[in-house]
Design a protein around this motif. Structure first.
Motif, PDB file in Angstrom:
ATOM      1  N   ALA A  65      -6.113   6.818   4.671  1.00 54.55           N
ATOM      2  CA  ALA A  65      -6.557   5.721   3.608  1.00 54.55           C
ATOM      3  C   ALA A  65      -5.606   4.763   3.746  1.00 54.55           C
ATOM      4  CB  ALA A  65      -6.883   6.474   2.392  1.00 54.55           C
ATOM      5  N   ALA A  66      -4.316   5.020   3.668  1.00 50.77           N
ATOM      6  CA  ALA A  66      -3.282   3.772   3.567  1.00 50.77           C
ATOM      7  C   ALA A  66      -3.357   3.111   4.999  1.00 50.77           C
ATOM      8  CB  ALA A  66      -1.943   4.450   3.629  1.00 50.77           C
ATOM      9  N   ILE A  67      -3.444   3.801   6.164  1.00 50.97           N
ATOM     10  CA  ILE A  67      -3.526   3.224   7.181  1.00 50.97           C
ATOM     11  C   ILE A  67      -4.864   2.408   7.464  1.00 50.97           C
ATOM     12  CG2 ILE A  67      -3.501   3.746   9.877  1.00 50.97           C
ATOM     13  CD1 ILE A  67      -1.818   6.191   9.112  1.00 50.97           C
ATOM     14  N   SER A  68      -5.992   2.884   7.216  1.00 50.28           N
ATOM     15  CA  SER A  68      -7.113   2.293   7.213  1.00 50.28           C
ATOM     16  C   SER A  68      -7.112   0.928   6.312  1.00 50.28           C
ATOM     17  CB  SER A  68      -8.275   3.061   6.755  1.00 50.28           C
ATOM     18  OG  SER A  68      -8.583   4.176   7.459  1.00 50.28           O
ATOM     19  N   ALA A  69      -6.613   0.964   5.171  1.00 47.38           N
ATOM     20  CA  ALA A  69      -6.546  -0.064   4.340  1.00 47.38           C
ATOM     21  C   ALA A  69      -5.383  -1.402   5.002  1.00 47.38           C
ATOM     22  CB  ALA A  69      -6.003   0.092   2.941  1.00 47.38           C
ATOM     23  N   ALA A  70      -4.757  -0.840   5.699  1.00 44.08           N
ATOM     24  CA  ALA A  70      -3.617  -1.677   6.352  1.00 44.08           C
ATOM     25  C   ALA A  70      -4.431  -2.241   7.645  1.00 44.08           C
ATOM     26  CB  ALA A  70      -2.331  -0.887   6.786  1.00 44.08           C
ATOM     27  N   ARG A  74      -0.412  -2.614  -4.851  1.00 45.09           N
ATOM     28  CA  ARG A  74      -1.927  -2.943  -5.105  1.00 45.09           C
ATOM     29  C   ARG A  74      -2.921  -1.905  -4.914  1.00 45.09           C
ATOM     30  NH1 ARG A  74      -4.597  -8.019  -3.060  1.00 45.09           N
ATOM     31  NH2 ARG A  74      -5.978  -7.396  -4.825  1.00 45.09           N
ATOM     32  N   LEU A  75      -2.343  -0.856  -3.908  1.00 45.26           N
ATOM     33  CA  LEU A  75      -3.252   0.373  -3.593  1.00 45.26           C
ATOM     34  C   LEU A  75      -2.376   1.429  -3.529  1.00 45.26           C
ATOM     35  CD1 LEU A  75      -6.047   1.727  -2.934  1.00 45.26           C
ATOM     36  CD2 LEU A  75      -5.481   1.084  -0.591  1.00 45.26           C
ATOM     37  N   THR A  76      -2.564   2.580  -4.166  1.00 48.46           N
ATOM     38  CA  THR A  76      -2.079   3.851  -4.086  1.00 48.46           C
ATOM     39  C   THR A  76      -3.063   4.851  -3.671  1.00 48.46           C
ATOM     40  OG1 THR A  76      -0.349   3.198  -5.737  1.00 48.46           O
ATOM     41  CG2 THR A  76      -0.589   5.670  -5.279  1.00 48.46           C
ATOM     42  N   VAL A  77      -2.709   5.580  -2.676  1.00 46.17           N
ATOM     43  CA  VAL A  77      -3.700   6.568  -2.150  1.00 46.17           C
ATOM     44  C   VAL A  77      -3.143   7.986  -2.038  1.00 46.17           C
ATOM     45  CG1 VAL A  77      -5.191   4.806  -0.963  1.00 46.17           C
ATOM     46  CG2 VAL A  77      -3.238   5.996   0.103  1.00 46.17           C
ATOM     47  N   ASN A  78      -3.750   9.138  -1.834  1.00 48.32           N
ATOM     48  CA  ASN A  78      -3.124  10.346  -1.678  1.00 48.32           C
ATOM     49  C   ASN A  78      -3.431  10.868  -0.280  1.00 48.32           C
ATOM     50  OD1 ASN A  78      -5.946  10.865  -1.669  1.00 48.32           O
ATOM     51  ND2 ASN A  78      -5.897  12.804  -3.101  1.00 48.32           N
ATOM     52  N   LEU A  91      -5.144  -5.230   3.900  1.00 48.10           N
ATOM     53  CA  LEU A  91      -5.109  -5.331   2.718  1.00 48.10           C
ATOM     54  C   LEU A  91      -3.515  -5.670   2.401  1.00 48.10           C
ATOM     55  CD1 LEU A  91      -6.051  -5.147  -0.258  1.00 48.10           C
ATOM     56  CD2 LEU A  91      -5.560  -2.477   0.000  1.00 48.10           C
ATOM     57  N   GLY A  92      -2.736  -5.102   3.189  1.00 46.41           N
ATOM     58  CA  GLY A  92      -1.298  -5.368   2.878  1.00 46.41           C
ATOM     59  C   GLY A  92      -0.541  -4.626   3.760  1.00 46.41           C
ATOM     60  N   ILE A  93       0.845  -4.426   3.521  1.00 44.70           N
ATOM     61  CA  ILE A  93       2.026  -3.496   4.044  1.00 44.70           C
ATOM     62  C   ILE A  93       1.958  -2.185   3.599  1.00 44.70           C
ATOM     63  CG2 ILE A  93       4.424  -3.495   4.484  1.00 44.70           C
ATOM     64  CD1 ILE A  93       4.480  -6.602   4.083  1.00 44.70           C
ATOM     65  N   ALA A  94       1.780  -1.276   4.518  1.00 41.63           N
ATOM     66  CA  ALA A  94       1.714   0.291   3.881  1.00 41.63           C
ATOM     67  C   ALA A  94       3.062   0.793   4.388  1.00 41.63           C
ATOM     68  CB  ALA A  94       0.644   0.788   4.789  1.00 41.63           C
ATOM     69  N   HIS A  95       3.365   1.730   3.770  1.00 41.47           N
ATOM     70  CA  HIS A  95       4.733   2.647   3.868  1.00 41.47           C
ATOM     71  C   HIS A  95       4.092   4.029   4.176  1.00 41.47           C
ATOM     72  CE1 HIS A  95       8.469   4.408   2.070  1.00 41.47           C
ATOM     73  NE2 HIS A  95       8.759   3.914   3.215  1.00 41.47           N
ATOM     74  N   ILE A 154       0.725  -1.194  -0.055  1.00 46.18           N
ATOM     75  CA  ILE A 154       0.059   0.200   0.068  1.00 46.18           C
ATOM     76  C   ILE A 154       0.721   1.238  -0.002  1.00 46.18           C
ATOM     77  CG2 ILE A 154      -1.892   1.304   1.027  1.00 46.18           C
ATOM     78  CD1 ILE A 154      -2.369  -1.606   2.678  1.00 46.18           C
ATOM     79  N   SER A 155       0.811   1.869  -1.110  1.00 44.83           N
ATOM     80  CA  SER A 155       1.599   3.240  -1.109  1.00 44.83           C
ATOM     81  C   SER A 155       0.878   4.698  -0.925  1.00 44.83           C
ATOM     82  CB  SER A 155       2.222   3.296  -2.654  1.00 44.83           C
ATOM     83  OG  SER A 155       2.945   4.401  -2.774  1.00 44.83           O
ATOM     84  N   PHE A 156       1.443   5.514  -0.007  1.00 49.11           N
ATOM     85  CA  PHE A 156       1.109   6.697   0.026  1.00 49.11           C
ATOM     86  C   PHE A 156       1.742   7.746  -0.929  1.00 49.11           C
ATOM     87  CE2 PHE A 156       1.524  10.689   3.387  1.00 49.11           C
ATOM     88  CZ  PHE A 156       0.543  11.392   2.513  1.00 49.11           C
ATOM     89  N   ASN A 157       1.131   8.802  -1.710  1.00 50.23           N
ATOM     90  CA  ASN A 157       1.723   9.194  -2.949  1.00 50.23           C
ATOM     91  C   ASN A 157       2.746  10.372  -2.126  1.00 50.23           C
ATOM     92  OD1 ASN A 157       0.703   8.367  -5.217  1.00 50.23           O
ATOM     93  ND2 ASN A 157      -1.235   9.569  -5.381  1.00 50.23           N
ATOM     94  N   GLU A 158       2.303  11.131  -1.296  1.00 52.32           N
ATOM     95  CA  GLU A 158       3.110  11.996  -0.719  1.00 52.32           C
ATOM     96  C   GLU A 158       4.392  11.632  -0.158  1.00 52.32           C
ATOM     97  OE1 GLU A 158       2.716  15.222  -0.930  1.00 52.32           O
ATOM     98  OE2 GLU A 158       0.989  14.847  -1.753  1.00 52.32           O
ATOM     99  N   LEU A 159       4.649  10.265   0.094  1.00 51.16           N
ATOM    100  CA  LEU A 159       5.785   9.572   0.590  1.00 51.16           C
ATOM    101  C   LEU A 159       6.357   8.787  -0.376  1.00 51.16           C
ATOM    102  CD1 LEU A 159       7.508   9.551   3.388  1.00 51.16           C
ATOM    103  CD2 LEU A 159       6.191   7.477   3.684  1.00 51.16           C
ATOM    104  N   ASP A 160       5.869   8.278  -1.478  1.00 50.39           N
ATOM    105  CA  ASP A 160       6.436   7.550  -2.462  1.00 50.39           C
ATOM    106  C   ASP A 160       6.200   7.965  -4.066  1.00 50.39           C
ATOM    107  OD1 ASP A 160       6.829   5.774  -0.187  1.00 50.39           O
ATOM    108  OD2 ASP A 160       4.642   5.037  -0.641  1.00 50.39           O
ATOM    109  N   ARG A 161       6.512   9.195  -3.933  1.00 51.79           N
ATOM    110  CA  ARG A 161       6.363   9.847  -5.394  1.00 51.79           C
ATOM    111  C   ARG A 161       7.216   8.986  -6.547  1.00 51.79           C
ATOM    112  NH1 ARG A 161       3.236  14.229  -5.743  1.00 51.79           N
ATOM    113  NH2 ARG A 161       2.727  15.240  -3.967  1.00 51.79           N
TER     114      ARG A 161
END
Length: 300
Positions: A219-224, A211-215, A228-232, A185-192
């Motif tokens: 949202a990334a934390i909720s998915a984790a 699998r999931l990219t959010v802005n 859903l998977g591993i979030a950064h 799970i990727s957070f856009n502001e951190l993983d551009r």
């Protein structure tokens, strides 16, 4: 006239500037027109739908802000009120960080100082202090603008998090390369750059295909949390979920260096009583916390 001009620039509207200044739109328009006449140049382009600064107006605006800040500080000193915050303090911070940590600081300041007003803007982008009339900005990361004064108040770190439910079905990776076998799970502001960095020097860096990219970090934390998977994400963003056991951190031994959190402000705001009060309140707030994912220090 200067305050009226700055208000029109800030709000891109004569009507809104008039409302904020508690004067009529006609008086606002006349004040800016009189200023333009005295300077012999057009500062504002007016249309039926918008108000925009001319190139001359934008350059003059920066000088106006600095002059007004100096005048306000001089007035406070002359009245013997230099130790008492008052007037308006303009602050900006990243959205999640601001909601969790800057709002409580602002609330405490407003309770302590009845004549103080605060305009707080929460936005996930780097704000130009001069252009947007900001007194203090919260910056997470290394600083590149040497023209600004900076006060380090905290540290955060990049973390990988997953829920116990996900890890029961998919045992956590033993090393960085093992991440390729997981749902990410990727957070856009951190993983551009679509790279996750590890180690004391930020190496190795691995390319990821989430699998999931959010802005939004929430949202990334909720998915984790939902498995859903591993979030950064950044440690402060997941701190509550980590503390409650909803998430656990992974690959901590491969963690990259901590990231500083600074309060930044212009040189001409260094002596501002409002900025000093905010800085002092921030030191007190963050002095009680560990935002890197460790335990929270109880306040005295």
């Amino acid at each position: 006239m200067l305050r009226t001009f700055v208000a029109v620039a800030d709000h891109a509207s004569f009507a809104e500037a008039a409302r904020r200044l508690r004067i009529s739109p006609t008086a606002t328009s006349r004040a800016v027109a009189a200023l333009e006449a005295s300077l012999g140049t057009m500062l504002v382009r007016r249309t039926t739908r918008s108000v925009r600064m001319t190139a001359e107006g934008a350059a003059y605006l920066e000088r106006c802000r600095a002059a007004l800040a100096d005048l306000d500080e001089a007035a406070l000193t002359l009245r013997g009120e230099a130790a008492t915050p008052g007037g308006t303090l303009v602050v900006t911070a990243p959205v999640t960080f601001g909601r969790l940590h800057i709002v409580p600081i602002v609330t405490a300041l407003l309770r302590a100082h009845s004549t103080l007003r605060v305009e707080l803007t929460l936005v996930d982008r780097v704000v130009r202090l001069v252009d947007e009339g900001i007194d203090v900005a919260v910056r997470i990361g290394d600083l590149s603008d040497s023209a600004l004064y900076a006060l380090k108040v905290a540290e955060v770190r990049r973390v990988l998090v997953a829920s116990p439910v996900y890890l029961k079905l998919h045992p956590g990776p033993a090393n960085v390369a093992g991440l390729h076998d997981h749902s990410l799970i990727s957070f856009n502001e951190l993983d551009r750059a679509r790279e996750w960095r590890f180690g004391p020097s930020g190496k190795p860096a691995i390319r990821v295909e989430p699998r999931l990219t959010v802005n939004a970090a929430d949202a990334a934390i909720s998915a984790a949390v939902d498995g859903l998977g591993i979030a950064h994400v950044l440690s402060y963003q997941a701190l509550d979920a980590i503390s409650s056991g909803q998430l656990v951190t992974l690959l901590d031994d491969f963690a990259p260096p901590a990231i500083p959190v600074h309060l930044v402000y212009q040189a001409n705001r260094r002596t501002s009583v409002n900025v000093r009060a905010f800085n002092d309140a921030a030191r007190l707030h963050f002095g009680r916390l560990d935002l890197t994912g460790g335990s929270v220090v109880a306040s005295g």
